[in-house]
Scaffold this motif. Structure first.
Motif, mmCIF file in Angstrom:
data_model
loop_
_atom_site.group_PDB
_atom_site.id
_atom_site.type_symbol
_atom_site.label_atom_id
_atom_site.label_comp_id
_atom_site.label_asym_id
_atom_site.label_seq_id
_atom_site.Cartn_x
_atom_site.Cartn_y
_atom_site.Cartn_z
ATOM 1 N N HIS A 398 64.479 13.917 -30.212
ATOM 2 C CA HIS A 398 65.314 12.963 -29.469
ATOM 3 C C HIS A 398 66.672 13.607 -29.231
ATOM 4 N N ASP A 400 70.861 12.785 -27.525
ATOM 5 C CA ASP A 400 71.864 11.878 -26.959
ATOM 6 C C ASP A 400 72.034 12.245 -25.491
ATOM 7 N N THR A 432 75.896 4.950 -26.448
ATOM 8 C CA THR A 432 74.956 6.041 -26.695
ATOM 9 C C THR A 432 73.619 5.737 -26.036
ATOM 10 N N THR A 434 69.958 7.335 -26.165
ATOM 11 C CA THR A 434 69.086 8.303 -26.824
ATOM 12 C C THR A 434 67.776 8.402 -26.059
ATOM 13 N N GLU A 468 65.095 0.230 -43.721
ATOM 14 C CA GLU A 468 65.462 1.608 -44.027
ATOM 15 C C GLU A 468 64.275 2.380 -44.572
ATOM 16 N N ARG A 471 62.204 3.206 -41.600
ATOM 17 C CA ARG A 471 62.853 4.231 -40.763
ATOM 18 C C ARG A 471 62.623 5.627 -41.322
ATOM 19 N N ARG A 477 62.196 10.664 -36.885
ATOM 20 C CA ARG A 477 63.167 9.858 -37.622
ATOM 21 C C ARG A 477 64.400 9.652 -36.743
ATOM 22 N N LEU A 478 64.690 8.402 -36.464
ATOM 23 C CA LEU A 478 65.802 8.067 -35.575
ATOM 24 C C LEU A 478 67.031 7.664 -36.381
ATOM 25 N N PRO A 479 68.233 7.877 -35.850
ATOM 26 C CA PRO A 479 69.435 7.366 -36.508
ATOM 27 C C PRO A 479 69.369 5.851 -36.657
ATOM 28 N N VAL A 480 70.080 5.328 -37.647
ATOM 29 C CA VAL A 480 69.983 3.903 -37.980
ATOM 30 C C VAL A 480 70.182 2.997 -36.764
ATOM 31 N N ILE A 482 69.919 3.583 -33.568
ATOM 32 C CA ILE A 482 68.892 3.804 -32.548
ATOM 33 C C ILE A 482 67.542 3.266 -33.024
#
Length: 650
Positions: A398, A400, A432, A434, A468, A471, A477-480, A482
């Motif tokens: 992924h 930005d 943002t 993504t 979490e 996730r 694995r995506l940022p929290v 996103i």
């Protein structure tokens, strides 16, 4: 077309420009007194019914090579000047190396002072120049004998430059595929006009009235008027020499410096750490071997800044070799991926090498991993579309999209165009965007389903997985933030459902054992009604129902897993609907408090359940991020109001 001179001191660069244009590029008193060029000079030659030739005259003395680099950045055509009496000299070779490192592939050689050399000398120098050009970006360039003193060959050179300018004008597109950037090489004030900056437009276009930003300082400004190619204009385009009259609350001559960049506001994101490709010049050209953390002077556009070189695949780099490096700068600069740069030693005596910027936001650690090497290889691709596609095909799968477009200096609308061209899935979260490939998004949803199905099989009495935990288990694995957007989209598609702080497959149904359901049916009424804000504790329920405390506690915890109740404090359970109602009360209390910050007392009064219980409830909200505490004050976090289900409206 912008033409940049290059060559050794006293080889007649300024005299040649004067013979071609009638303009003396030496504007400083010291330059005229000493007879040498010290700073950049500029001259223009309008062509009849055609483009204007702009000349950037650079100094040839070794002490001013840094000025030469600033002038050479952004030119379209190199005019390498070699005197027939001297031949190829040290700064001839260094300037030629810089032209090569900057990727300037159009140019020719003016063999000046041809009137001072007999034919055999001209032939010998021509052969020497051809040998020096071999293997560079000007390999095979024409060599034209001229004399600024007698005028011999000047008309031929002027006609040649005119043909080149018309050919370049015919091939240039009407709109450059980039956002506006201009590298400042001069800043001054004019009486009755104000602050003026000059430079070459590196990409995009600018119009009178446009809002711009000066980077890296971040000063906002407006273009009051402009000159392009030495003429009043309404618009300046990529490749033009422009003078911009800037206005803004903090715009002064002292606030603007050579090396600053005037750019579209969306591009302002200076950086002090850059991954780049690097090619060292051969050792016979003066390049020194580079070791880790080697100090250099970095030249980019018109900027010069101290930097350290971190080698990413070797411990040392010898002359003539190429590699990838991380450049750690002493101060931030405004740059774009794909920009060319040159490095020189800190003594300013030797040009060492140069290359292209690849990544403006590299990590300071784990920079030598295989994953980072693959990302740099993707970003090294010349086309932004190809680079983005390759980047999304490798971990972390992924990117930005907003930052990618900004760092490549692409114009507005490019993000949507890239998403359409590559069939991307774009997850929007605040500012943002993504992006994932369609295949990777499908794989994400499949892995999400598989992970939840396995969890439900192992834990049939639990309503779902914590956010979490889920996730961290799902790839990619995506940022929290996103991940939250991705889950929202999966909910909209009917794949999963939210159950308070838990996520489950939409078809998953949790059922307790019949005896446990019967026990909960006895306990639930005791937690609701008039006492819902101060429900009995486990020991009280055990006493009222004649059940064992351990059994009551187990049933209430099962109810918590089902999303029917929540344990606010030890052995103190509240119905889920009551928790949502108490959240709504906290929101209302905050709305009526100065600045949205409230203390315990008004919340306690609304609950009418005593200070101790009110504090326990607020501590529970603090732990779950529903409220944010600082000292005795709390604020409501609007991003967590759906944690226990749809918010209640009072």
């Amino acid at each position: 077309m912008i033409i940049g001179t290059a060559g050794h001191i006293d080889h007649g660069k300024t005299a040649l420009v004067r013979a071609l244009t009638g303009v003396d590029g030496d504007r400083l008193k010291e330059e005229k007194a000493r007879g040498i060029t010290i700073d950049l000079g500029f001259a223009y030659l309008p062509l009849p019914d055609g483009p204007t030739l702009g000349f950037v005259d650079v100094p040839g003395h070794e002490r001013f090579v840094h000025t030469m680099v600033a002038g050479a950045s952004g030119i379209d055509y190199a005019l390498l000047v070699v005197a027939a009496d001297d031949g190829v000299m040290p700064q001839t070779r260094e300037h030629l190396a810089i032209i090569d490192l900057l990727g300037i592939r159009h140019g020719l050689v003016a063999l000046t002072k041809a009137d001072l050399a007999p034919p055999d000398r001209l032939a010998a120098v021509t052969a020497e120049i051809s040998a020096a050009l071999a293997g560079t970006s000007l390999d095979g360039a024409d060599i034209l004998p001229v004399s600024a003193l007698t005028g011999a060959g000047i008309d031929t050179l002027r006609q040649r430059l005119e043909r080149e300018a018309r050919a370049q004008a015919a091939t240039k597109t009407a709109a450059d595929p980039g956002a506006f950037r201009l590298a400042i090489d001069r800043a001054f004030t004019l009486t009755g006009v104000g602050v003026v900056v000059t430079g070459t437009v590196l990409s995009g276009r600018v119009r009178v009235g446009d809002g711009v930003t000066v980077s890296p300082s971040g000063l906002p400004a407006r273009v009051r008027s402009l000159h392009a190619q030495n003429a009043v204009a309404e618009e300046g385009r990529a490749g033009d020499r422009c003078a911009l009259n800037l206005a803004g609350p903090d715009i002064t001559k002292e606030a603007l410096h050579r090396g600053d960049m005037v750019l579209a506001p969306a591009l302002h994101a200076p950086t002090d750490r850059i991954d780049a490709s690097l090619r060292l010049l051969p050792r016979d050209a003066g390049a020194k071997p580079l070791a880790q953390w080697f100090p250099v002077r970095l030249h980019h556009a018109a900027a010069e800044v101290g930097a350290r070189v971190v080698l990413l695949s070797e411990e040392t780099l010898s002359g003539g070799e190429a590699t990838q490096v991380q450049l750690v700068l002493e101060r931030p600069i405004a740059a774009a991926a794909g920009d060319r740069y040159v490095i020189r030693d800190v003594s300013a005596q030797h040009t060492l090498g140069g290359g292209r910027f690849l990544d403006l936001r590299p990590p300071p650690r784990r920079r030598r991993t295989a994953e980072r090497a693959a990302q740099r290889a993707a970003l090294a691709l010349p086309s932004p579309e190809a680079a983005l596609a390759a980047l999304l095909a490798i971990p972390p799968h992924h990117a930005d999209l907003t930052a990618f477009v900004r760092d490549h200096a692409l114009p507005d609308g490019t993000a949507a165009a890239l998403a359409d061209a590559l069939n991307l899935v774009v997850l929007d979260q605040g500012g943002t965007r993504t992006a994932l490939s369609a295949d990777r998004w499908a794989a994400f949803l499949a892995h999400l389903s598989e992970t939840l199905a396995a969890y439900h099989a192992e834990n049939p009495d639990l309503q779902g997985m914590g956010r979490e935990k889920l996730r961290l288990a799902v790839q990619p694995r995506l940022p929290v933030p996103i991940f939250a957007v991705a889950i929202g989209r999966a909910v909209a598609e009917g794949l999963v459902a939210l159950d308070g702080a838990f996520i489950r497959l939409s078809g998953h149904v949790v059922r307790l054992a019949p005896a446990d359901e019967a026990a909960w049916a006895d306990f639930a009424p005791l937690l609701g009604g008039e006492v819902r804000f101060r429900p009995p504790r486990v020991r009280d329920i055990a006493a009222d129902t004649g059940r064992d405390e351990g059994e009551v506690r187990r049933i209430l915890k099962l109810a918590g897993r089902m999303g029917w109740a929540d344990q606010v404090a030890h052995d103190h359970f509240f119905l889920r609907d009551t928790v949502r109602e108490m959240m709504a009360i906290a929101v209302d209390v905050a709305a009526q408090s100065p600045g949205g910050a409230f203390v315990v007392a008004p919340f306690r009064d609304r609950m009418d359940n005593g200070r101790k219980v009110a504090i326990q409830i607020l501590d529970f909200f603090d732990r779950h991020g529903v409220t944010l505490r600082r000292g005795d004050l709390r604020r409501v976090n609007p991003h967590r109001l759906d944690l226990f289900g749809p918010p209640v409206v009072l």
